[in-house]
Design a protein around this motif. Structure first.
Motif, PDB file in Angstrom:
ATOM      1  N   ASP A  64       0.810  -1.214   0.000  1.00  0.00           N
ATOM      2  CA  ASP A  64       0.000   0.000   0.000  1.00  0.00           C
ATOM      3  C   ASP A  64       0.842   1.262   0.000  1.00  0.00           C
ATOM      4  N   ASP A  65       2.061   1.192   0.554  1.00  0.00           N
ATOM      5  CA  ASP A  65       2.867   2.399   0.758  1.00  0.00           C
ATOM      6  C   ASP A  65       4.326   2.147   0.353  1.00  0.00           C
ATOM      7  N   LEU A  66       4.692   2.611  -0.831  1.00  0.00           N
ATOM      8  CA  LEU A  66       6.072   2.422  -1.296  1.00  0.00           C
ATOM      9  C   LEU A  66       7.069   3.204  -0.447  1.00  0.00           C
ATOM     10  N   SER A  67       6.676   4.343   0.077  1.00  0.00           N
ATOM     11  CA  SER A  67       7.616   5.124   0.899  1.00  0.00           C
ATOM     12  C   SER A  67       7.971   4.370   2.179  1.00  0.00           C
ATOM     13  N   ALA A  68       7.048   3.595   2.723  1.00  0.00           N
ATOM     14  CA  ALA A  68       7.355   2.788   3.913  1.00  0.00           C
ATOM     15  C   ALA A  68       8.387   1.713   3.580  1.00  0.00           C
ATOM     16  N   GLU A  71      11.797   3.307   3.433  1.00  0.00           N
ATOM     17  CA  GLU A  71      12.313   3.538   4.787  1.00  0.00           C
ATOM     18  C   GLU A  71      12.863   2.257   5.405  1.00  0.00           C
ATOM     19  N   MET A  72      12.351   1.106   4.974  1.00  0.00           N
ATOM     20  CA  MET A  72      12.806  -0.184   5.499  1.00  0.00           C
ATOM     21  C   MET A  72      14.086  -0.676   4.830  1.00  0.00           C
ATOM     22  N   ALA A  73      14.553   0.020   3.784  1.00  0.00           N
ATOM     23  CA  ALA A  73      15.691  -0.448   2.993  1.00  0.00           C
ATOM     24  C   ALA A  73      16.905  -0.817   3.837  1.00  0.00           C
ATOM     25  N   PRO A  74      17.339   0.003   4.799  1.00  0.00           N
ATOM     26  CA  PRO A  74      18.519  -0.389   5.583  1.00  0.00           C
ATOM     27  C   PRO A  74      18.318  -1.707   6.336  1.00  0.00           C
ATOM     28  N   MET A  75      17.141  -1.910   6.912  1.00  0.00           N
ATOM     29  CA  MET A  75      16.865  -3.158   7.614  1.00  0.00           C
ATOM     30  C   MET A  75      16.819  -4.330   6.637  1.00  0.00           C
ATOM     31  N   LEU A  81      18.601  -8.153   1.074  1.00  0.00           N
ATOM     32  CA  LEU A  81      17.928  -7.477  -0.032  1.00  0.00           C
ATOM     33  C   LEU A  81      18.560  -6.109  -0.231  1.00  0.00           C
ATOM     34  N   LEU A  82      19.287  -5.955  -1.323  1.00  0.00           N
ATOM     35  CA  LEU A  82      19.989  -4.702  -1.623  1.00  0.00           C
ATOM     36  C   LEU A  82      19.071  -3.761  -2.397  1.00  0.00           C
ATOM     37  N   PHE A  83      18.890  -2.559  -1.876  1.00  0.00           N
ATOM     38  CA  PHE A  83      18.023  -1.561  -2.503  1.00  0.00           C
ATOM     39  C   PHE A  83      18.730  -0.937  -3.702  1.00  0.00           C
ATOM     40  N   ARG A  84      18.093  -1.002  -4.872  1.00  0.00           N
ATOM     41  CA  ARG A  84      18.656  -0.423  -6.094  1.00  0.00           C
ATOM     42  C   ARG A  84      17.962   0.864  -6.496  1.00  0.00           C
ATOM     43  N   GLY A  85      16.868   1.222  -5.823  1.00  0.00           N
ATOM     44  CA  GLY A  85      16.203   2.486  -6.106  1.00  0.00           C
ATOM     45  C   GLY A  85      14.902   2.318  -6.855  1.00  0.00           C
ATOM     46  N   GLU A  86      14.384   3.459  -7.285  1.00  0.00           N
ATOM     47  CA  GLU A  86      13.172   3.483  -8.091  1.00  0.00           C
ATOM     48  C   GLU A  86      13.624   3.504  -9.546  1.00  0.00           C
ATOM     49  N   VAL A  87      13.883   2.307 -10.076  1.00  0.00           N
ATOM     50  CA  VAL A  87      14.446   2.203 -11.420  1.00  0.00           C
ATOM     51  C   VAL A  87      13.392   2.419 -12.508  1.00  0.00           C
ATOM     52  N   GLU A  88      12.142   2.261 -12.135  1.00  0.00           N
ATOM     53  CA  GLU A  88      11.016   2.607 -13.010  1.00  0.00           C
ATOM     54  C   GLU A  88      10.030   3.382 -12.154  1.00  0.00           C
ATOM     55  N   ALA A  89       9.314   4.304 -12.747  1.00  0.00           N
ATOM     56  CA  ALA A  89       8.346   5.101 -11.989  1.00  0.00           C
ATOM     57  C   ALA A  89       7.350   4.183 -11.298  1.00  0.00           C
TER      58      ALA A  89
END
Length: 175
Positions: A64-68, A71-75, A81-89
Protein backbone atom coordinates in the motif's frame (compact mmCIF):
# COMPACT_ATOMS: atom_id res chain seq x y z
CA UNK A 1 26.04 -21.80 -16.31
CA UNK A 2 24.45 -21.66 -12.90
CA UNK A 3 20.79 -22.56 -12.61
CA UNK A 4 20.30 -19.40 -10.58
CA UNK A 5 22.13 -16.09 -10.85
CA UNK A 6 23.71 -14.01 -13.58
CA UNK A 7 26.41 -11.37 -13.76
CA UNK A 8 24.86 -7.91 -13.62
CA UNK A 9 24.28 -6.34 -17.03
CA UNK A 10 24.68 -9.57 -19.00
CA UNK A 11 22.10 -11.71 -20.77
CA UNK A 12 22.20 -15.49 -20.88
CA UNK A 13 19.11 -17.65 -21.30
CA UNK A 14 18.78 -21.23 -20.12
CA UNK A 15 15.92 -23.72 -20.47
CA UNK A 16 13.16 -23.53 -17.87
CA UNK A 17 14.22 -25.10 -14.56
CA UNK A 18 11.84 -26.78 -12.12
CA UNK A 19 13.94 -25.47 -9.21
CA UNK A 20 12.94 -21.89 -10.07
CA UNK A 21 9.51 -22.51 -8.52
CA UNK A 22 10.99 -23.71 -5.22
CA UNK A 23 13.52 -20.84 -5.21
CA UNK A 24 10.66 -18.38 -5.73
CA UNK A 25 8.59 -20.02 -2.97
CA UNK A 26 11.51 -19.75 -0.53
CA UNK A 27 11.99 -16.09 -1.38
CA UNK A 28 8.28 -15.37 -1.01
CA UNK A 29 8.31 -17.04 2.43
CA UNK A 30 11.32 -14.88 3.40
CA UNK A 31 9.56 -11.71 2.20
CA UNK A 32 6.38 -12.61 4.14
CA UNK A 33 8.36 -12.22 7.38
CA UNK A 34 8.68 -8.49 6.61
CA UNK A 35 5.50 -7.95 4.58
CA UNK A 36 2.88 -10.35 5.98
CA UNK A 37 -0.04 -8.51 4.39
CA UNK A 38 1.50 -7.85 0.98
CA UNK A 39 0.45 -9.48 -2.28
CA UNK A 40 3.51 -11.43 -3.38
CA UNK A 41 3.90 -13.39 -6.62
CA UNK A 42 6.54 -15.10 -8.74
CA UNK A 43 6.52 -13.25 -12.08
CA UNK A 44 8.75 -12.84 -15.12
CA UNK A 45 10.02 -15.50 -17.48
CA UNK A 46 11.14 -17.90 -14.75
CA UNK A 47 7.46 -18.19 -13.75
CA UNK A 48 6.32 -19.18 -17.26
CA UNK A 49 6.63 -22.93 -17.92
CA UNK A 50 8.46 -24.23 -20.96
CA UNK A 51 10.33 -21.10 -22.05
CA UNK A 52 13.97 -20.17 -21.64
CA UNK A 53 14.80 -17.39 -19.23
CA UNK A 54 17.62 -15.52 -17.58
CA UNK A 55 18.30 -17.46 -14.37
CA UNK A 56 17.05 -14.59 -12.21
CA UNK A 57 13.87 -14.97 -10.17
CA UNK A 58 11.50 -12.00 -10.41
CA UNK A 59 9.13 -11.44 -7.51
CA UNK A 60 6.44 -8.74 -7.45
CA UNK A 61 5.41 -7.41 -4.06
CA UNK A 62 2.21 -5.37 -3.96
CA UNK A 63 2.13 -2.95 -1.01
CA UNK A 64 0.00 0.00 0.00
CA UNK A 65 2.87 2.40 0.76
CA UNK A 66 6.07 2.42 -1.30
CA UNK A 67 7.62 5.12 0.90
CA UNK A 68 7.35 2.79 3.91
CA UNK A 69 9.28 0.15 1.95
CA UNK A 70 11.95 2.71 1.07
CA UNK A 71 12.31 3.54 4.79
CA UNK A 72 12.81 -0.18 5.50
CA UNK A 73 15.69 -0.45 2.99
CA UNK A 74 18.52 -0.39 5.58
CA UNK A 75 16.86 -3.16 7.61
CA UNK A 76 16.10 -5.22 4.49
CA UNK A 77 19.73 -4.92 3.41
CA UNK A 78 20.77 -6.65 6.66
CA UNK A 79 18.57 -9.55 5.47
CA UNK A 80 20.12 -9.82 2.02
CA UNK A 81 17.93 -7.48 -0.03
CA UNK A 82 19.99 -4.70 -1.62
CA UNK A 83 18.02 -1.56 -2.50
CA UNK A 84 18.66 -0.42 -6.09
CA UNK A 85 16.20 2.49 -6.11
CA UNK A 86 13.17 3.48 -8.09
CA UNK A 87 14.45 2.20 -11.42
CA UNK A 88 11.02 2.61 -13.01
CA UNK A 89 8.35 5.10 -11.99
CA UNK A 90 6.17 3.64 -9.25
CA UNK A 91 8.43 0.66 -8.68
CA UNK A 92 11.18 0.04 -6.13
CA UNK A 93 13.79 -2.57 -6.99
CA UNK A 94 15.71 -4.71 -4.53
CA UNK A 95 18.13 -7.44 -5.59
CA UNK A 96 19.51 -10.58 -4.02
CA UNK A 97 22.81 -12.04 -5.12
CA UNK A 98 26.54 -12.27 -4.63
CA UNK A 99 27.58 -8.65 -4.64
CA UNK A 100 31.32 -9.43 -4.58
CA UNK A 101 30.94 -11.49 -7.77
CA UNK A 102 28.52 -8.86 -9.14
CA UNK A 103 25.81 -11.47 -9.75
CA UNK A 104 22.10 -11.27 -9.15
CA UNK A 105 19.82 -14.22 -8.45
CA UNK A 106 16.61 -12.34 -7.64
CA UNK A 107 14.92 -9.08 -8.57
CA UNK A 108 12.29 -8.00 -6.06
CA UNK A 109 9.88 -5.43 -7.54
CA UNK A 110 7.83 -3.46 -5.01
CA UNK A 111 4.76 -1.91 -6.62
CA UNK A 112 1.44 -0.45 -5.52
CA UNK A 113 -1.00 -3.15 -4.44
CA UNK A 114 -3.29 -3.94 -7.39
CA UNK A 115 -1.82 -1.00 -9.35
CA UNK A 116 -1.05 -1.01 -13.07
CA UNK A 117 2.47 -2.43 -12.58
CA UNK A 118 1.11 -5.28 -10.42
CA UNK A 119 -1.62 -6.04 -12.95
CA UNK A 120 0.90 -6.04 -15.82
CA UNK A 121 3.15 -8.55 -14.06
CA UNK A 122 0.28 -10.91 -13.27
CA UNK A 123 -1.54 -10.58 -16.60
CA UNK A 124 1.64 -11.11 -18.62
CA UNK A 125 2.56 -14.25 -16.64
CA UNK A 126 -0.94 -15.70 -16.71
CA UNK A 127 -1.54 -14.96 -20.39
CA UNK A 128 1.69 -16.59 -21.54
CA UNK A 129 1.10 -19.57 -19.27
CA UNK A 130 -2.37 -20.01 -20.80
CA UNK A 131 -1.15 -19.43 -24.39
CA UNK A 132 1.93 -21.62 -25.00
CA UNK A 133 2.23 -20.63 -28.68
CA UNK A 134 2.39 -16.96 -27.69
CA UNK A 135 4.93 -17.83 -25.00
CA UNK A 136 7.09 -19.45 -27.69
CA UNK A 137 6.84 -16.25 -29.77
CA UNK A 138 8.16 -14.35 -26.76
CA UNK A 139 10.89 -16.94 -26.21
CA UNK A 140 12.05 -16.71 -29.85
CA UNK A 141 12.39 -12.94 -29.54
CA UNK A 142 14.27 -13.27 -26.25
CA UNK A 143 16.71 -15.78 -27.79
CA UNK A 144 17.39 -13.52 -30.77
CA UNK A 145 17.90 -10.49 -28.52
CA UNK A 146 20.12 -12.45 -26.10
CA UNK A 147 22.38 -13.46 -28.99
CA UNK A 148 22.54 -9.86 -30.19
CA UNK A 149 22.90 -8.17 -26.78
CA UNK A 150 24.59 -10.69 -24.47
CA UNK A 151 26.59 -7.94 -22.75
CA UNK A 152 23.94 -5.20 -22.95
CA UNK A 153 20.95 -5.93 -20.72
CA UNK A 154 19.39 -2.50 -21.33
CA UNK A 155 19.20 -3.07 -25.10
CA UNK A 156 17.92 -6.62 -24.57
CA UNK A 157 15.15 -5.30 -22.33
CA UNK A 158 14.28 -2.45 -24.70
CA UNK A 159 14.04 -4.93 -27.58
CA UNK A 160 11.28 -6.83 -25.79
CA UNK A 161 9.16 -3.77 -25.00
CA UNK A 162 6.91 -3.74 -28.10
CA UNK A 163 6.04 -7.44 -27.88
CA UNK A 164 5.39 -7.15 -24.13
CA UNK A 165 2.95 -4.29 -24.78
CA UNK A 166 1.28 -6.31 -27.54
CA UNK A 167 0.86 -9.31 -25.21
CA UNK A 168 -0.51 -7.10 -22.43
CA UNK A 169 -3.05 -5.68 -24.89
CA UNK A 170 -4.06 -9.22 -25.89
CA UNK A 171 -4.42 -10.22 -22.26
CA UNK A 172 -6.68 -7.20 -21.62
CA UNK A 173 -9.04 -8.38 -24.35
CA UNK A 174 -9.60 -11.62 -22.41
CA UNK A 175 -10.59 -9.95 -19.15
Amino acid sequence: MSLLGLKRGTVTLIPHQQMWESAAAETIAHLRKFFPDADIAHVGSTSIPHIAAKPIIDIAVGVDDLSAVKEMAPMLETHGLLFRGEVEAGQLLFVIGDLEADTRSHHIHFVKRQGREWQNYICFRDYLTAHPARAKDYERLKIRLAEQYSADRASYTAGKADLIQEILAESALET
